[in-house]
Write a protein that holds these residues in place. Structure first.
Motif, mmCIF file in Angstrom:
data_model
loop_
_atom_site.group_PDB
_atom_site.id
_atom_site.type_symbol
_atom_site.label_atom_id
_atom_site.label_comp_id
_atom_site.label_asym_id
_atom_site.label_seq_id
_atom_site.Cartn_x
_atom_site.Cartn_y
_atom_site.Cartn_z
ATOM 1 N N ILE A 298 9.945 37.712 -57.031
ATOM 2 C CA ILE A 298 9.877 37.954 -55.588
ATOM 3 C C ILE A 298 10.204 39.411 -55.277
ATOM 4 O O ILE A 298 10.765 40.131 -56.104
ATOM 5 N N THR A 299 9.880 39.826 -54.061
ATOM 6 C CA THR A 299 10.184 41.194 -53.625
ATOM 7 C C THR A 299 11.650 41.322 -53.211
ATOM 8 O O THR A 299 12.321 40.331 -52.910
ATOM 9 N N GLN A 300 12.107 42.545 -53.162
ATOM 10 C CA GLN A 300 13.462 42.827 -52.700
ATOM 11 C C GLN A 300 13.632 42.372 -51.248
ATOM 12 O O GLN A 300 14.693 41.875 -50.854
ATOM 13 N N LYS A 301 12.585 42.514 -50.449
ATOM 14 C CA LYS A 301 12.642 42.126 -49.034
ATOM 15 C C LYS A 301 12.929 40.638 -48.894
ATOM 16 O O LYS A 301 13.735 40.225 -48.047
ATOM 17 N N ILE A 302 12.272 39.817 -49.695
ATOM 18 C CA ILE A 302 12.539 38.382 -49.648
ATOM 19 C C ILE A 302 13.955 38.095 -50.119
ATOM 20 O O ILE A 302 14.696 37.316 -49.499
ATOM 21 N N TYR A 303 14.348 38.732 -51.205
ATOM 22 C CA TYR A 303 15.696 38.539 -51.752
ATOM 23 C C TYR A 303 16.766 38.826 -50.701
ATOM 24 O O TYR A 303 17.757 38.079 -50.562
ATOM 25 N N GLU A 304 16.589 39.893 -49.929
ATOM 26 C CA GLU A 304 17.611 40.303 -48.955
ATOM 27 C C GLU A 304 17.783 39.304 -47.826
ATOM 28 O O GLU A 304 18.849 39.260 -47.201
ATOM 29 N N ALA A 305 16.777 38.481 -47.568
ATOM 30 C CA ALA A 305 16.895 37.469 -46.513
ATOM 31 C C ALA A 305 17.855 36.349 -46.902
ATOM 32 O O ALA A 305 18.271 35.559 -46.047
ATOM 33 N N PHE A 306 18.200 36.280 -48.192
ATOM 34 C CA PHE A 306 19.106 35.246 -48.685
ATOM 35 C C PHE A 306 20.481 35.817 -49.053
ATOM 36 O O PHE A 306 21.392 35.074 -49.404
ATOM 37 N N TYR A 307 20.623 37.132 -48.962
ATOM 38 C CA TYR A 307 21.847 37.821 -49.409
ATOM 39 C C TYR A 307 22.784 38.017 -48.227
ATOM 40 O O TYR A 307 22.517 38.817 -47.322
ATOM 41 N N CYS A 308 23.893 37.269 -48.212
ATOM 42 C CA CYS A 308 24.843 37.356 -47.109
ATOM 43 C C CYS A 308 26.130 36.654 -47.514
ATOM 44 O O CYS A 308 26.250 36.135 -48.631
ATOM 45 N N ASP A 309 27.097 36.605 -46.619
ATOM 46 C CA ASP A 309 28.326 35.865 -46.896
ATOM 47 C C ASP A 309 28.010 34.383 -47.044
ATOM 48 O O ASP A 309 27.176 33.831 -46.318
ATOM 49 N N TYR A 310 28.718 33.751 -47.965
ATOM 50 C CA TYR A 310 28.460 32.345 -48.300
ATOM 51 C C TYR A 310 28.449 31.450 -47.063
ATOM 52 O O TYR A 310 27.576 30.571 -46.916
ATOM 53 N N LEU A 311 29.400 31.639 -46.146
ATOM 54 C CA LEU A 311 29.546 30.750 -44.998
ATOM 55 C C LEU A 311 28.407 30.861 -43.993
ATOM 56 O O LEU A 311 28.288 30.032 -43.087
ATOM 57 N N GLU A 312 27.556 31.861 -44.138
ATOM 58 C CA GLU A 312 26.373 31.941 -43.275
ATOM 59 C C GLU A 312 25.333 30.894 -43.648
ATOM 60 O O GLU A 312 24.395 30.635 -42.902
ATOM 61 N N GLY A 313 25.465 30.309 -44.846
ATOM 62 C CA GLY A 313 24.600 29.193 -45.242
ATOM 63 C C GLY A 313 23.159 29.565 -45.516
ATOM 64 O O GLY A 313 22.242 28.781 -45.253
ATOM 65 N N LYS A 314 22.954 30.758 -46.067
ATOM 66 C CA LYS A 314 21.576 31.188 -46.328
ATOM 67 C C LYS A 314 21.217 31.213 -47.824
ATOM 68 O O LYS A 314 20.207 31.772 -48.216
ATOM 69 N N SER A 315 22.044 30.582 -48.628
ATOM 70 C CA SER A 315 21.752 30.537 -50.061
ATOM 71 C C SER A 315 20.488 29.728 -50.323
ATOM 72 O O SER A 315 20.123 28.843 -49.543
ATOM 73 N N PHE A 316 19.834 30.028 -51.427
ATOM 74 C CA PHE A 316 18.658 29.249 -51.827
ATOM 75 C C PHE A 316 19.127 28.157 -52.780
ATOM 76 O O PHE A 316 19.425 28.421 -53.950
ATOM 77 N N LEU A 317 19.204 26.939 -52.286
ATOM 78 C CA LEU A 317 19.764 25.834 -53.057
ATOM 79 C C LEU A 317 18.662 25.068 -53.773
ATOM 80 O O LEU A 317 18.239 23.989 -53.356
ATOM 81 N N HIS A 318 18.210 25.649 -54.849
ATOM 82 C CA HIS A 318 17.184 25.023 -55.680
ATOM 83 C C HIS A 318 17.540 25.335 -57.126
ATOM 84 O O HIS A 318 17.587 26.491 -57.528
#
Length: 455
Positions: A298-318
């Motif tokens: 994937i691109t860095q741009k897509i990766y950054e949409a999932f990169y944040c503090d854990y409690l924001e709940g944006k992890s990719f759970l797969h």
């Protein structure tokens, strides 16, 4: 049922084989392969078969390749598996670094899975979640081509369009939008492939223009629609698709599972168009037929949409239990080393030219070969009832399957796709073996037609 061996009896007693009707095995019991080397498989009776389809398109460098065997032994005595959450290992790191250097520009991060269909599921979920997390929650739909094949899990079937695989499961499938795509053998614009400007793109263009606000991604098999019948199409189509998807913030997913790693004459099929996708799915040749493994780039741009503090709940759970398995990664590293050190792409180019030349010579006057088409080391013949009208044999005749059975007796594995007979051999095949493969195919077709016409 014909007389069969003890092993065949046990197989039929316990095993449900994929993509086949088990009742057919009453007349053609499974061939129990006991060993293999190079392009040859050998069964329990000592019969040898040329593996002309690379065992479902995975075997790049021949069976029991000594280079790969060696690194497996080294790796298995070092580390066989470790969970891939909060842990890593050298082979996965080296593989990712090597992939970064060869994938289309812009692909910078890699996710690991264990088969092609799973990588498709991951890519679709990534695209959906990306838009949910970047202010476009209405983007929930996927677009693919008519006759597309992207795997057989439920999500993958939603972007697939081969009736044999999808029809029964329609009630379970979240159906994507299907665009009428390239079909160069039956081109409605009357264009020759060499002068094609992808006029057929107007179908995709209309769908995207009308629905772009809802579309998360478009997924394609670049250059070749495999299960649809090895349909080879113009890179112009991909260029146009990349342009419009970028215009409307739509992900372009390249399903390179079958066509990646040199099959089309370039490392990745997207290179023919000179453009990069937002995601690329890789499997099959990635591990040279040795280990079930797939990767999504994937691109860095897509990766950054999932990169944040854990409690924001944006992890990719797969996740997959065997994600990033050290054995698979070490094999894939060696595959990439072989490409680099043995100049494999140049070998594919030369052998591909030889295959094309010989196939054209052998089949040019055959009235039942509507077209021979080829890209890189993928060759395919459209087997037709009438060459002038392009009328196909009735599917009930199972012409391709009958030719397959005849070819087996002659020592070649030529697994058909309906009325399509195709060649996708290991890159290690010699010119003499190419000649033999083509001759067996010719003889098998002639024998089938003779039997058919004498009924």
């Amino acid at each position: 049922m014909n007389k069969i061996s003890e092993l065949q009896e046990k197989d039929l007693k316990y095993i449900f084989h994929p993509c086949s009707q088990m009742k057919d095995y009453e007349d053609l019991p499974p061939m129990v392969i006991t060993k293999a080397e190079g392009i040859y498989l050998e069964d329990e009776f000592g019969n040898r078969y040329m593996d002309c389809v690379s065992s479902w398109w995975v075997n790049l460098f021949g069976h029991c390749n000594q280079r790969i065997n060696k690194v497996i032994t080294e790796q298995i005595n070092k580390l066989e598996h470790v969970l891939f959450v909060n842990f890593s290992h050298e082979a996965a790191i080296e593989l990712s670094e090597r992939l970064y250097k060869i994938v289309p520009k812009g692909i910078e991060k890699f996710l690991f899975a264990d088969n092609g269909s799973s990588s498709i599921e991951m890519a679709l979920k990534l695209s959906f979640q990306y838009h949910q997390q970047t202010g476009n929650p209405q983007k929930k739909r996927f677009v693919s081509l008519a006759n597309a094949y992207h795997g057989e899990t439920i999500g993958a079937l939603g972007v697939g369009d081969v009736d044999l695989f999808t029809t029964l499961y329609k009630p379970l499938i979240k159906e994507g939008i299907k665009a009428k795509g390239p079909d160069c053998f039956y081109c409605p614009y009357g264009k020759n492939f060499d002068c094609c400007e992808a006029e057929c793109f107007e179908n995709m263009e209309k769908i995207i223009e009308e629905n772009h606000n809802e579309i998360a991604s478009v997924i394609i098999e670049p250059m070749v629609q495999g299960a649809a019948g090895m349909k080879i199409y113009s890179p112009v189509y991909i260029k146009k698709l990349r342009e419009i998807t970028q215009k409307y913030n739509i992900h372009l997913i390249a399903d390179e599972i079958a066509v990646g790693f040199g099959r089309t004459g370039k490392m990745f099929a997207m290179e023919h168009a000179g453009v990069s996708p937002d995601m690329i799915c890789m499997a099959k040749g990635l591990s040279a037929g040795y280990y079930p493994m797939s990767i999504v780039g994937i691109t860095q741009k897509i990766y950054e949409a999932f990169y944040c503090d854990y409690l924001e709940g944006k992890s990719f759970l797969h996740s997959h239990t065997y994600s990033g398995n050290p054995l698979g990664c070490r094999i894939a590293v060696e595959v990439l080393k072989i490409f680099e050190e043995e100049n494999v792409l140049e070998i594919v180019r030369k052998k591909g030219e030889y295959l094309r030349k010989k196939a054209m010579e052998l089949f040019k006057d055959n009235k039942n070969i509507g077209e021979y088409r080829q890209i890189g080391f993928i060759g395919a013949m459209e087997f037709v009832k009438n060459k002038d009208t392009k009328e196909l044999f009735d599917s009930k005749e199972r012409a391709g399957y009958e030719i397959y059975k005849i070819a087996l007796k002659k020592g070649a594995l030529l697994r058909p796709l309906g009325n399509i007979i195709y060649f996708m051999p290991p890159y290690t095949i010699t010119e003499e073996e190419i000649d033999k493969m083509l001759l067996i195919c010719k003889e098998s077709i002639e024998e089938y037609l003779e039997k058919r016409n004498n009924k």
